[in-house]
Design a protein around this motif. Structure first.
Motif, PDB file in Angstrom:
ATOM      1  N   TYR A 177     -70.300  29.414  91.982  1.00 29.21           N
ATOM      2  CA  TYR A 177     -69.174  28.604  92.454  1.00 29.21           C
ATOM      3  C   TYR A 177     -68.426  29.330  93.573  1.00 29.21           C
ATOM      4  N   ALA A 178     -68.130  30.598  93.339  1.00 29.33           N
ATOM      5  CA  ALA A 178     -67.343  31.349  94.316  1.00 29.33           C
ATOM      6  C   ALA A 178     -68.091  31.502  95.634  1.00 29.33           C
ATOM      7  N   LEU A 179     -69.379  31.840  95.571  1.00 36.11           N
ATOM      8  CA  LEU A 179     -70.155  32.010  96.784  1.00 36.11           C
ATOM      9  C   LEU A 179     -70.334  30.693  97.529  1.00 36.11           C
ATOM     10  N   ALA A 180     -70.621  29.633  96.783  1.00 31.74           N
ATOM     11  CA  ALA A 180     -70.857  28.334  97.421  1.00 31.74           C
ATOM     12  C   ALA A 180     -69.598  27.792  98.058  1.00 31.74           C
ATOM     13  N   PHE A 181     -68.485  27.875  97.349  1.00 33.13           N
ATOM     14  CA  PHE A 181     -67.273  27.283  97.878  1.00 33.13           C
ATOM     15  C   PHE A 181     -66.764  28.034  99.098  1.00 33.13           C
ATOM     16  N   SER A 182     -67.084  29.323  99.183  1.00 32.74           N
ATOM     17  CA  SER A 182     -66.655  30.088 100.349  1.00 32.74           C
ATOM     18  C   SER A 182     -67.357  29.621 101.615  1.00 32.74           C
ATOM     19  N   GLU A 183     -68.471  28.876 101.450  1.00 38.10           N
ATOM     20  CA  GLU A 183     -69.216  28.414 102.616  1.00 38.10           C
ATOM     21  C   GLU A 183     -68.699  27.096 103.168  1.00 38.10           C
ATOM     22  N   ARG A 184     -67.848  26.395 102.404  1.00 40.92           N
ATOM     23  CA  ARG A 184     -67.234  25.189 102.904  1.00 40.92           C
ATOM     24  C   ARG A 184     -68.256  24.114 103.267  1.00 40.92           C
ATOM     25  N   GLY A 185     -67.847  22.894 103.469  1.00 40.48           N
ATOM     26  CA  GLY A 185     -68.741  21.826 103.913  1.00 40.48           C
ATOM     27  C   GLY A 185     -69.887  21.625 102.953  1.00 40.48           C
ATOM     28  N   GLU A 186     -71.120  21.996 103.414  1.00 39.73           N
ATOM     29  CA  GLU A 186     -72.318  21.815 102.599  1.00 39.73           C
ATOM     30  C   GLU A 186     -72.243  22.632 101.307  1.00 39.73           C
ATOM     31  N   GLY A 187     -71.543  23.771 101.364  1.00 37.85           N
ATOM     32  CA  GLY A 187     -71.464  24.617 100.192  1.00 37.85           C
ATOM     33  C   GLY A 187     -70.734  23.978  99.033  1.00 37.85           C
ATOM     34  N   GLN A 216     -76.270  37.582 100.745  1.00 38.52           N
ATOM     35  CA  GLN A 216     -75.062  36.941 100.214  1.00 38.52           C
ATOM     36  C   GLN A 216     -74.629  37.595  98.908  1.00 38.52           C
ATOM     37  N   ILE A 217     -75.595  37.843  98.045  1.00 43.31           N
ATOM     38  CA  ILE A 217     -75.283  38.440  96.737  1.00 43.31           C
ATOM     39  C   ILE A 217     -74.764  39.864  96.923  1.00 43.31           C
ATOM     40  N   ALA A 218     -75.365  40.594  97.851  1.00 38.51           N
ATOM     41  CA  ALA A 218     -74.932  41.964  98.103  1.00 38.51           C
ATOM     42  C   ALA A 218     -73.474  41.998  98.557  1.00 38.51           C
ATOM     43  N   ARG A 219     -73.080  41.056  99.412  1.00 39.37           N
ATOM     44  CA  ARG A 219     -71.682  41.014  99.858  1.00 39.37           C
ATOM     45  C   ARG A 219     -70.748  40.767  98.678  1.00 39.37           C
ATOM     46  N   ALA A 220     -71.157  39.866  97.786  1.00 37.44           N
ATOM     47  CA  ALA A 220     -70.307  39.546  96.639  1.00 37.44           C
ATOM     48  C   ALA A 220     -70.141  40.747  95.713  1.00 37.44           C
ATOM     49  N   PHE A 221     -71.179  41.583  95.619  1.00 35.95           N
ATOM     50  CA  PHE A 221     -71.131  42.741  94.735  1.00 35.95           C
ATOM     51  C   PHE A 221     -70.777  44.025  95.480  1.00 35.95           C
ATOM     52  N   ALA A 222     -70.471  43.895  96.769  1.00 41.39           N
ATOM     53  CA  ALA A 222     -70.049  45.035  97.595  1.00 41.39           C
ATOM     54  C   ALA A 222     -71.053  46.184  97.558  1.00 41.39           C
ATOM     55  N   VAL A 223     -72.363  45.836  97.718  1.00 45.35           N
ATOM     56  CA  VAL A 223     -73.405  46.858  97.814  1.00 45.35           C
ATOM     57  C   VAL A 223     -74.262  46.543  99.037  1.00 45.35           C
ATOM     58  N   PRO A 224     -75.003  47.530  99.562  1.00 46.95           N
ATOM     59  CA  PRO A 224     -75.883  47.262 100.703  1.00 46.95           C
ATOM     60  C   PRO A 224     -76.951  46.224 100.375  1.00 46.95           C
ATOM     61  N   ALA A 225     -77.317  45.408 101.362  1.00 46.58           N
ATOM     62  CA  ALA A 225     -78.291  44.333 101.141  1.00 46.58           C
ATOM     63  C   ALA A 225     -79.643  44.886 100.712  1.00 46.58           C
ATOM     64  N   GLY A 226     -80.068  46.010 101.306  1.00 45.62           N
ATOM     65  CA  GLY A 226     -81.354  46.588 100.942  1.00 45.62           C
ATOM     66  C   GLY A 226     -81.399  47.033  99.493  1.00 45.62           C
ATOM     67  N   THR A 227     -80.314  47.598  99.027  1.00 41.27           N
ATOM     68  CA  THR A 227     -80.234  48.025  97.625  1.00 41.27           C
ATOM     69  C   THR A 227     -80.362  46.831  96.691  1.00 41.27           C
ATOM     70  N   MET A 228     -79.657  45.755  97.011  1.00 44.69           N
ATOM     71  CA  MET A 228     -79.722  44.558  96.174  1.00 44.69           C
ATOM     72  C   MET A 228     -81.127  43.967  96.174  1.00 44.69           C
ATOM     73  N   SER A 229     -81.786  43.918  97.327  1.00 48.68           N
ATOM     74  CA  SER A 229     -83.143  43.371  97.408  1.00 48.68           C
ATOM     75  C   SER A 229     -84.101  44.137  96.506  1.00 48.68           C
TER      76      SER A 229
END
Length: 409
Positions: free
Chosen positions: A198-208, A145-158
């Motif tokens: 806030y931005a990541l959570a609200f994008s998930e709608r409902g439970e987010g 999720q964080i990688a998508r927000a920062f527009a980088v590959p997930a493996g790099t972020m991990s």
């Protein structure tokens, strides 16, 4: 602890809900004694595994958070006392037995969590990973999720996150809220993380939306704690004003211009405007969050005036990209230029963005809108299709797919 006997499905749902609502608070409490974020996350994961095994059989405890904290702390104690761990950690860390907790001391938890936020903002941590680290360790988002927000590959972020946690442990960074002299350096990434939450959570709608509400609570808490930090009050204003417009049903997405201002929360608008006034400093240039909050205030003013002041929005976005030229701010600026000046002008700004734009869903959505305004329907369909593929929100994906279908006719 008392228990309520429930089905396995319900127990799993309670565990999932508890993880969303309390992950950061529990990690903050677990990490503080030894300063080891990775250990805190590992033992909490063990506690959740135990919960998924025992709760369906024995029932969900009255206080799931307290149960998880107790199990995780006992697991930490066992590791501290193990022969392998004893060679690397002082014995004193393992001497105190952990008693079952019926209460989580809710009045103290926010301070622990805020302390962990400021730990992650320590100058010993690489600047580029401070905010992502807070989003994962304190606010509960995964690396993908964080990688998508920062527009980088997930493996790099991990990899970046693992290195940062190791740095905290090895450097012995204390788990305390820093003194006033250290605040100016550490506050910006803390505010950025709460905003990102806030931005990541609200994008998930409902439970987010419950996590989005928690982010707003943290922003207001930080502003009140510091008292005289303009950008902290501005973030509180920004999230409060954005929350005032968060009225769209969970299974439906409406772009801002299509929302009915009569459905917005007038009390939250007034609250957000009061925070924005607290952020004002005569003679002092506004900061990034002040400008973003002012943008939200202009949108919210449609509830009073019935119209959007696009020229003021263009002025504010021009100032925003001058001081905080993030990918998101530049995409929004291009979209506003397309409305206030010309679609071609907005498109020129958009297409000049760096290559990271290709992984950034809002870029493709804005691209589709501007191309459609220019009559380039085939290109717009391709852009909307790409945006829908990148969206993790089913409601947004449906909206974008519908736009592509309409332009294909």
């Amino acid at each position: 602890m008392g228990r309520v006997i429930v089905t396995g499905e319900t127990a799993a749902h309670v565990a999932e809900r508890t993880a969303r609502a309390s992950y950061g608070r529990l990690v903050a409490l677990l990490a503080a004694p030894a300063g080891d974020l990775q250990l805190a996350e590992d033992t909490l994961a063990h506690a959740f595994e135990q919960a998924l095994t025992t709760w369906p059989r024995d029932g969900v405890p009255d206080n799931p958070e307290g149960w998880l904290l107790t199990v995780a702390r006992n697991r930490q104690r066992d590791l501290w006392k193990s022969a392998a761990h004893r060679r690397n950690q002082p014995l004193e860390a393992a001497t105190d037995a952990v008693e079952p907790l019926n209460d989580l001391e809710p009045d103290r938890i926010p301070d622990r969590r805020l302390a962990l936020l400021f730990v992650c903002a320590h100058p010993a941590i690489a600047a580029g990973v401070r905010t992502p680290l807070m989003l994962q360790a304190v606010l509960g988002f995964d690396a993908a999720q964080i990688a998508r927000a920062f527009a980088v590959p997930a493996g790099t972020m991990s990899q970046r996150l693992v290195r940062a946690k190791r740095r905290i442990r090895d450097a012995g960074i204390p788990f305390v809220v820093p003194g006033r002299q250290a605040m100016p350096e550490r506050l910006p990434p803390v505010l950025e993380a709460v905003y990102g939450c806030y931005a990541l959570a609200f994008s998930e709608r409902g439970e987010g939306t419950s996590v989005a509400g928690e982010a707003r609570y943290l922003a207001v808490t930080i502003a009140g704690l510091l008292g005289d930090a303009p950008e902290a009050w501005a973030l509180a204003a920004l999230l409060t004003l954005a929350s005032a417009r968060a009225t769209t049903p969970g299974d439906r997405y409406l772009p801002l211009q299509d929302q009915d201002p009569g459905e917005w929360d007038r009390d939250l608008i007034a609250e957000g405007e009061s925070y924005l006034r607290l952020a004002e400093r005569p003679g002092q240039a506004p900061g990034r969050f002040q400008l973003e909050a002012a943008i939200q205030a202009v949108h919210c003013d449609r509830a009073r005036s019935g119209a959007t002041d696009w020229d003021t929005l263009c002025t504010l976005y021009t100032a925003l990209v001058a001081i905080a030229p993030s990918l998101g701010s530049r995409v929004a600026y291009a979209a506003v230029l397309g409305r206030t000046r010309s679609p071609q002008m907005g498109l020129s700004v958009l297409e000049a963005l760096p290559v990271e734009r290709e992984r950034f869903q809002p870029y493709h959505a804005a691209h589709g809108d501007l191309l459609a305004r220019l009559g380039r329907h085939e290109d717009a369909v391709a852009a909307y299709t790409r945006a829908s593929m990148l969206s993790t929100d089913p409601a947004v994906r449906t909206f974008l797919e519908r736009r592509a279908e309409e332009l294909s006719r």
